[in-house]
Design a protein around this motif. Sequence first.
Motif, mmCIF file in Angstrom:
data_model
loop_
_atom_site.group_PDB
_atom_site.id
_atom_site.type_symbol
_atom_site.label_atom_id
_atom_site.label_comp_id
_atom_site.label_asym_id
_atom_site.label_seq_id
_atom_site.Cartn_x
_atom_site.Cartn_y
_atom_site.Cartn_z
ATOM 1 N N SER A 54 -13.562 -16.153 22.340
ATOM 2 C CA SER A 54 -13.171 -14.750 22.472
ATOM 3 C C SER A 54 -12.776 -14.152 21.134
ATOM 4 O O SER A 54 -13.176 -13.029 20.791
ATOM 5 C CB SER A 54 -12.009 -14.611 23.448
ATOM 6 O OG SER A 54 -12.392 -15.034 24.728
ATOM 7 N N ILE A 58 -14.704 -10.989 19.234
ATOM 8 C CA ILE A 58 -14.005 -9.754 18.870
ATOM 9 C C ILE A 58 -14.069 -9.527 17.358
ATOM 10 O O ILE A 58 -14.347 -8.421 16.896
ATOM 11 C CB ILE A 58 -12.560 -9.794 19.395
ATOM 12 C CG1 ILE A 58 -12.568 -9.723 20.927
ATOM 13 C CG2 ILE A 58 -11.728 -8.664 18.811
ATOM 14 C CD1 ILE A 58 -11.244 -10.021 21.571
ATOM 15 N N SER A 111 -16.740 -15.320 26.128
ATOM 16 C CA SER A 111 -17.356 -14.586 25.024
ATOM 17 C C SER A 111 -18.098 -13.362 25.547
ATOM 18 O O SER A 111 -18.031 -12.276 24.969
ATOM 19 C CB SER A 111 -18.307 -15.508 24.268
ATOM 20 O OG SER A 111 -18.929 -14.840 23.226
ATOM 21 N N SER A 114 -15.511 -10.821 26.604
ATOM 22 C CA SER A 114 -14.856 -10.258 25.419
ATOM 23 C C SER A 114 -15.732 -9.230 24.726
ATOM 24 O O SER A 114 -15.238 -8.222 24.217
ATOM 25 C CB SER A 114 -14.509 -11.365 24.427
ATOM 26 O OG SER A 114 -13.617 -12.263 24.981
#
Length: 130
Positions: A54, A58, A111, A114
Motif C-alpha cells: 500500500s 501511494i 495495492s 490503495s
Amino acid sequence: MWKNVFRWILVFPLGLIVGILLNLLALFFLNFGWQIHGEPFFFKDLILGISRYSVFTIGFIITGILVAPNYKKKTAVILTILICSLSILSIIFNIIDSTFMSISTASNLASFISAFFIYFYLKEKGLYGY
C-alpha cells in the motif's frame, strides 16, 4: 521545453525510487515497533505485505503526479491503471498456482485498493491542478 521533457522521462523512475524508499521506511518502522512492543507472530507477514504494498502504491502514484509537468489527472489515471493491472495479473497467477488465500494475494489486493483510494482522494481534494 527540455525541462518538461526531462520531467516526463523521470515520472516512472522517480515513482519507483520513492515507492521503494517508502516501502523500506515502512518495513523499518514496523520492525522497530515490534521490537519495542512485541511481535504479532500470526499476522506479522500479512501486516508487512499489506502495508508495504500500500505504501509503495501511494508513493508511486503521488510522486508521478508531482513530477509530471502537466496532465496530472491523466498521469494519475495511467499510473493507477498500471498498478491495478499488475495487481490483477499477480492475483490471477496466484489463483493459477492454487495459492489464492496467500499473503501475496492479500498484498496485491491491498495495492489495488490503495491505487483507487489515492486516485479518488486526490480527485476529491482537487489536487490535480484544476
